[in-house]
Design a protein around this motif. Structure first.
Motif, PDB file in Angstrom:
ATOM      1  N   ARG A 162       0.829  -1.203   0.000  1.00  0.00           N
ATOM      2  CA  ARG A 162       0.000   0.000   0.000  1.00  0.00           C
ATOM      3  C   ARG A 162       0.872   1.265   0.000  1.00  0.00           C
ATOM      4  O   ARG A 162       0.651   2.190  -0.778  1.00  0.00           O
TER       5      ARG A 162
ATOM      6  N   ASN B  56      -8.291  -7.511  -0.716  1.00  0.00           N
ATOM      7  CA  ASN B  56      -9.349  -6.873  -1.519  1.00  0.00           C
ATOM      8  C   ASN B  56      -9.359  -5.354  -1.308  1.00  0.00           C
ATOM      9  O   ASN B  56      -9.516  -4.576  -2.259  1.00  0.00           O
ATOM     10  N   GLU B  57      -9.222  -4.934  -0.054  1.00  0.00           N
ATOM     11  CA  GLU B  57      -9.176  -3.500   0.239  1.00  0.00           C
ATOM     12  C   GLU B  57      -7.961  -2.855  -0.430  1.00  0.00           C
ATOM     13  O   GLU B  57      -8.043  -1.732  -0.960  1.00  0.00           O
TER      14      GLU B  57
ATOM     15  N   ARG C  46      -6.463  -3.858  -3.173  1.00  0.00           N
ATOM     16  CA  ARG C  46      -6.715  -3.741  -4.614  1.00  0.00           C
ATOM     17  C   ARG C  46      -7.645  -2.555  -4.908  1.00  0.00           C
ATOM     18  O   ARG C  46      -7.417  -1.793  -5.853  1.00  0.00           O
ATOM     19  N   SER C  47      -8.668  -2.374  -4.080  1.00  0.00           N
ATOM     20  CA  SER C  47      -9.598  -1.265  -4.296  1.00  0.00           C
ATOM     21  C   SER C  47      -8.907   0.086  -4.138  1.00  0.00           C
ATOM     22  O   SER C  47      -9.131   1.025  -4.916  1.00  0.00           O
ATOM     23  N   VAL C  48      -8.054   0.186  -3.120  1.00  0.00           N
ATOM     24  CA  VAL C  48      -7.338   1.437  -2.891  1.00  0.00           C
ATOM     25  C   VAL C  48      -6.403   1.761  -4.047  1.00  0.00           C
ATOM     26  O   VAL C  48      -6.359   2.890  -4.556  1.00  0.00           O
TER      27      VAL C  48
ATOM     28  N   GLN D 187      -6.521   0.562  -7.156  1.00  0.00           N
ATOM     29  CA  GLN D 187      -7.288   0.811  -8.382  1.00  0.00           C
ATOM     30  C   GLN D 187      -7.892   2.207  -8.386  1.00  0.00           C
ATOM     31  O   GLN D 187      -7.872   2.915  -9.391  1.00  0.00           O
ATOM     32  N   GLY D 188      -8.426   2.640  -7.228  1.00  0.00           N
ATOM     33  CA  GLY D 188      -9.007   3.986  -7.156  1.00  0.00           C
ATOM     34  C   GLY D 188      -7.968   5.062  -7.354  1.00  0.00           C
ATOM     35  O   GLY D 188      -8.192   6.049  -8.073  1.00  0.00           O
TER      36      GLY D 188
END
Length: 336
Positions: free
Chosen positions: A9, A62-63, A65-67, A69-70
């Motif tokens: 991250r 999953n979190e 990947r979402s962070v 990607q956003g």
């Protein structure tokens, strides 16, 4: 595993902040979000985790990947719309784009050249209204009440006594009403007729009328004027001919033809396969017209003529379909 997720991250956020072009952004996507990227590897490594830890670790990945990607999507939009996008797309070494400069329409070029020719011959330029009354458009030009030109198939009527003028000839009447002979003028302008649109005709067209009234004006002068015009406009070697014709406001009347420039006299759809194309109508002013403007036909005489500018322009530029002149196709207009 949690340490690897947190490290991923932090490194992703730091790398995104430093990206300034699309190439680096694509490299970032491949590194983190592709099928073989860092996030995909973390998902694969979940199988090695203890069964009890897998749900929480899966949620954390999953979190992540979402962070990522956003953040990637935001950075992509910033590069597309921001100053970085201009830096990437603008090549200052290329020559500047040549702006298109406006040109006069071929109809206006033709009209202005005709005006110049007749001005050199001593004619003045006059104009009149396009919405005309029945008296000037028909009656004062010796059109009988039952003349076919009064029929709805030829004329756009606004009301019973008002029309869109079907020719510029009414201006001749208005000029003679204003003053006494000598009168020597041309009258350019738009005219309207309720005709079927085809390669040879259109509901709107431009016309130039001319008139010369004085003492002892002859048909020979009329012919000499029009031949001089044709030779100046089309060239001194252009073949021409005069044919007897009929117009309510002239007697005798004639039509002037020139050899079809498009087919060189061989015959085509524009000249109706005759090899000749009419460019104007002409004749000596009918004494009945003089009566409407209080001229004494025993003391004065005159000639009149009229030509359609579209047809003249078609001959001049080798255009075989009048509709092209009104299509507003820039590929066509830029040729002129």
């Amino acid at each position: 595993m949690n340490e690897r997720i947190n490290a991923a991250r932090q490194s992703a956020q730091a790398e995104l902040a430093a990206i300034t072009d699309r190439a680096a952004l694509e490299a970032f996507r491949v590194k983190y979000l592709s099928r073989k990227g860092l996030v995909a590897q973390l998902f694969d490594d979940l199988k090695n985790a203890a069964p009890g830890e897998r749900p929480s670790l899966g949620k954390a990945v999953n979190e992540l990947r979402s962070v990522i990607q956003g953040a990637f999507t935001e950075r992509e939009e910033a590069l597309t719309k921001g100053p970085q996008a201009r830096k990437e797309t603008d090549d200052l070494t290329l020559p500047g784009r040549q702006p298109w400069i406006g040109r006069k329409h071929p109809i206006m070029q033709t009209l202005e050249e005709i005006e110049r020719i007749f001005l050199r011959m001593g004619f003045t330029i006059e104009e009149g209204p396009e919405i005309e009354d029945d008296y000037h458009n028909f009656e004062a030009l010796n059109f009988p009440a039952d003349h076919p030109a009064r029929d709805m198939q030829d004329t756009f009527f606004i009301n019973e006594k008002t029309v869109l003028r079907t020719h510029t000839t009414p201006v001749q009447v208005r000029i003679m009403e204003r003053g006494r002979p000598p009168v020597r003028a041309i009258m350019p302008g738009r005219a309207y007729r309720n005709e079927a649109i085809s390669a040879r005709s259109y509901c709107l067209f431009h016309q130039v009328d001319g008139i010369y009234v004085d003492t002892d004006v002859t048909f020979t002068e009329l012919k000499g004027t029009l031949v001089a015009f044709a030779r100046q406009f089309y060239g001194s070697g252009i073949p021409y001919r005069f044919r007897p014709s009929f117009f309510p406001f002239t007697e005798p009347s004639a039509e002037m033809d020139i050899r079809c420039i498009i087919c060189k006299g061989k015959g085509c759809r524009v000249c109706k396969h005759s090899g000749w194309l009419e460019i104007l109508g002409c004749g000596m002013v009918d004494p009945n017209v003089f009566a409407f403007v209080d001229y004494d036909p025993e003391k004065v005489s005159g000639y009149a003529f009229g030509m359609g500018i579209e047809r003249v322009a078609m001959l001049r530029y080798g255009i075989d379909d009048i509709r092209i002149l009104y299509d507003n196709d820039m590929r066509f207009l830029r040729q002129f």
